[in-house]
Motif scaffolding. Sequence first.
Motif, PDB file in Angstrom:
ATOM      1  N   SER A  60      41.311  42.793  44.562  1.00 28.83           N
ATOM      2  CA  SER A  60      40.532  43.495  44.502  1.00 28.83           C
ATOM      3  C   SER A  60      39.711  45.174  43.450  1.00 28.83           C
ATOM      4  N   ARG A  61      41.474  45.549  43.508  1.00 29.04           N
ATOM      5  CA  ARG A  61      40.945  46.655  42.540  1.00 29.04           C
ATOM      6  C   ARG A  61      40.944  46.292  41.174  1.00 29.04           C
ATOM      7  N   VAL A  62      41.689  45.209  40.022  1.00 34.98           N
ATOM      8  CA  VAL A  62      42.553  44.759  39.156  1.00 34.98           C
ATOM      9  C   VAL A  62      40.489  44.290  38.819  1.00 34.98           C
ATOM     10  N   TYR A  63      39.830  43.764  40.042  1.00 33.53           N
ATOM     11  CA  TYR A  63      38.779  42.727  39.285  1.00 33.53           C
ATOM     12  C   TYR A  63      37.911  43.858  39.463  1.00 33.53           C
ATOM     13  N   GLU A  64      37.651  45.241  40.008  1.00 35.61           N
ATOM     14  CA  GLU A  64      36.954  46.255  40.489  1.00 35.61           C
ATOM     15  C   GLU A  64      36.561  47.628  38.555  1.00 35.61           C
ATOM     16  N   ILE A  77      42.993  36.432  31.729  1.00 37.30           N
ATOM     17  CA  ILE A  77      44.419  37.078  31.946  1.00 37.30           C
ATOM     18  C   ILE A  77      45.254  35.849  33.180  1.00 37.30           C
ATOM     19  N   ALA A  78      43.475  35.072  33.833  1.00 35.21           N
ATOM     20  CA  ALA A  78      44.655  33.166  34.240  1.00 35.21           C
ATOM     21  C   ALA A  78      45.030  33.216  32.928  1.00 35.21           C
ATOM     22  N   LYS A  79      44.076  32.804  32.348  1.00 41.06           N
ATOM     23  CA  LYS A  79      45.278  31.978  30.852  1.00 41.06           C
ATOM     24  C   LYS A  79      46.427  32.892  30.504  1.00 41.06           C
ATOM     25  N   ALA A  80      45.799  33.661  30.595  1.00 35.36           N
ATOM     26  CA  ALA A  80      47.277  34.220  29.902  1.00 35.36           C
ATOM     27  C   ALA A  80      49.026  34.497  31.075  1.00 35.36           C
ATOM     28  N   ALA A  81      48.862  34.406  31.641  1.00 38.85           N
ATOM     29  CA  ALA A  81      49.323  34.140  33.335  1.00 38.85           C
ATOM     30  C   ALA A  81      49.631  32.488  33.350  1.00 38.85           C
ATOM     31  N   GLY A  82      49.354  32.238  32.712  1.00 38.65           N
ATOM     32  CA  GLY A  82      49.595  30.870  32.644  1.00 38.65           C
ATOM     33  C   GLY A  82      48.918  29.522  33.838  1.00 38.65           C
ATOM     34  N   VAL A  83      48.072  30.112  34.495  1.00 39.72           N
ATOM     35  CA  VAL A  83      47.272  29.811  35.648  1.00 39.72           C
ATOM     36  C   VAL A  83      45.611  29.673  35.278  1.00 39.72           C
ATOM     37  N   THR A  84      45.041  28.831  36.462  1.00 44.28           N
ATOM     38  CA  THR A  84      43.627  28.576  36.636  1.00 44.28           C
ATOM     39  C   THR A  84      42.782  29.663  36.731  1.00 44.28           C
ATOM     40  N   GLY A  85      41.563  30.088  36.916  1.00 42.91           N
ATOM     41  CA  GLY A  85      40.503  30.664  37.899  1.00 42.91           C
ATOM     42  C   GLY A  85      39.827  31.406  37.051  1.00 42.91           C
ATOM     43  N   ILE A  86      38.441  31.812  37.707  1.00 41.47           N
ATOM     44  CA  ILE A  86      37.488  33.083  36.942  1.00 41.47           C
ATOM     45  C   ILE A  86      37.365  33.602  38.146  1.00 41.47           C
ATOM     46  N   GLY A  87      36.706  35.181  37.507  1.00 38.50           N
ATOM     47  CA  GLY A  87      36.796  36.081  39.149  1.00 38.50           C
ATOM     48  C   GLY A  87      37.738  36.303  39.880  1.00 38.50           C
ATOM     49  N   LYS A  88      37.792  36.763  41.070  1.00 43.86           N
ATOM     50  CA  LYS A  88      38.512  37.238  41.625  1.00 43.86           C
ATOM     51  C   LYS A  88      39.401  36.416  41.880  1.00 43.86           C
ATOM     52  N   ILE A  89      39.472  35.034  42.247  1.00 52.41           N
ATOM     53  CA  ILE A  89      40.211  33.703  42.095  1.00 52.41           C
ATOM     54  C   ILE A  89      41.433  33.619  41.320  1.00 52.41           C
ATOM     55  N   ALA A  90      40.500  34.687  39.730  1.00 51.12           N
ATOM     56  CA  ALA A  90      41.984  34.275  38.770  1.00 51.12           C
ATOM     57  C   ALA A  90      42.846  35.444  38.749  1.00 51.12           C
ATOM     58  N   ILE A  91      42.000  36.596  39.074  1.00 51.62           N
ATOM     59  CA  ILE A  91      43.083  37.537  39.201  1.00 51.62           C
ATOM     60  C   ILE A  91      44.671  37.654  40.110  1.00 51.62           C
ATOM     61  N   LEU A  92      43.467  37.027  41.578  1.00 55.31           N
ATOM     62  CA  LEU A  92      44.887  36.485  42.851  1.00 55.31           C
ATOM     63  C   LEU A  92      45.348  35.709  42.362  1.00 55.31           C
ATOM     64  N   TYR A  93      45.690  34.846  41.922  1.00 54.46           N
ATOM     65  CA  TYR A  93      46.147  33.425  41.172  1.00 54.46           C
ATOM     66  C   TYR A  93      47.495  33.927  39.852  1.00 54.46           C
ATOM     67  N   THR A  94      46.874  35.312  39.265  1.00 52.24           N
ATOM     68  CA  THR A  94      47.629  35.499  38.350  1.00 52.24           C
ATOM     69  C   THR A  94      49.022  36.726  39.199  1.00 52.24           C
ATOM     70  N   LEU A  95      48.368  37.596  40.484  1.00 50.72           N
ATOM     71  CA  LEU A  95      48.996  38.362  40.899  1.00 50.72           C
ATOM     72  C   LEU A  95      50.429  37.802  41.506  1.00 50.72           C
ATOM     73  N   GLN A  96      49.742  36.225  41.985  1.00 50.13           N
ATOM     74  CA  GLN A  96      50.527  35.680  43.331  1.00 50.13           C
ATOM     75  C   GLN A  96      51.621  34.924  42.051  1.00 50.13           C
ATOM     76  N   ALA A  97      51.264  35.079  40.763  1.00 42.90           N
ATOM     77  CA  ALA A  97      52.199  33.919  39.931  1.00 42.90           C
ATOM     78  C   ALA A  97      53.343  35.149  39.908  1.00 42.90           C
ATOM     79  N   PHE A  98      52.746  36.340  39.475  1.00 38.90           N
ATOM     80  CA  PHE A  98      53.976  37.409  39.166  1.00 38.90           C
ATOM     81  C   PHE A  98      55.192  37.540  40.576  1.00 38.90           C
ATOM     82  N   LEU A  99      54.144  37.581  42.011  1.00 31.70           N
ATOM     83  CA  LEU A  99      54.940  37.868  42.611  1.00 31.70           C
ATOM     84  C   LEU A  99      56.465  36.835  43.156  1.00 31.70           C
ATOM     85  N   ASP A 100      54.871  35.114  42.294  1.00 31.95           N
ATOM     86  CA  ASP A 100      56.714  34.259  42.648  1.00 31.95           C
ATOM     87  C   ASP A 100      57.732  34.602  42.055  1.00 31.95           C
TER      88      ASP A 100
END
Length: 158
Positions: A60-64, A77-100
């Motif tokens: 939520s913070r990143v999206y805000e 951002i999602a594309k840059a991280a190698g994940v898919t999505g738009i909106g908050k889902i894209a940010i969530l997947y990006t941050l999950q990829a980071f943690l992983d």
Amino acid sequence: MSRFSENIEANEDWTDYGSAGDIPVGPRLSSYHLHTAEWREAFLERLVAVGEPALLEATSRVYELLAEPKDYRSALIAKAAGVTGIGKIAILYTLQAFLDEWLQPTQPLPPPSSFEDVQSWHKAATRVWNSDSEREQWVVKKFAAVLDGKAISEFAHS
């Protein structure tokens, strides 16, 4: 009541994210500014300390803080991280990829039995730990840049 409890009550931007006490007390992820690489790195380091309990708050913070059009920027951002999505889902997947990636094990510690003495084993184990620390710092810097719109492919880990 701990000295940290007093800080939390005095400053609502601080929290312990859980009752077990296993997550260090510190600033809420929603209080971070993300306008510089240093802020984004601190944000990601705090996300690592807290882990998945704060993933939705971090998303939520990143999206805000994204400039308009947010859905377009989040997809980049999602594309840059190698994940898919738009909106908050894209940010969530990006941050999950980071943690992983941050949590991925690297090389295991060498078995002590393969060394002549404990000092030799300790030196080898320390090299592994130092390598892990360097990799973790690199992952934080890489994803801080991704949150700024840079592609992961721009990073070469040496």
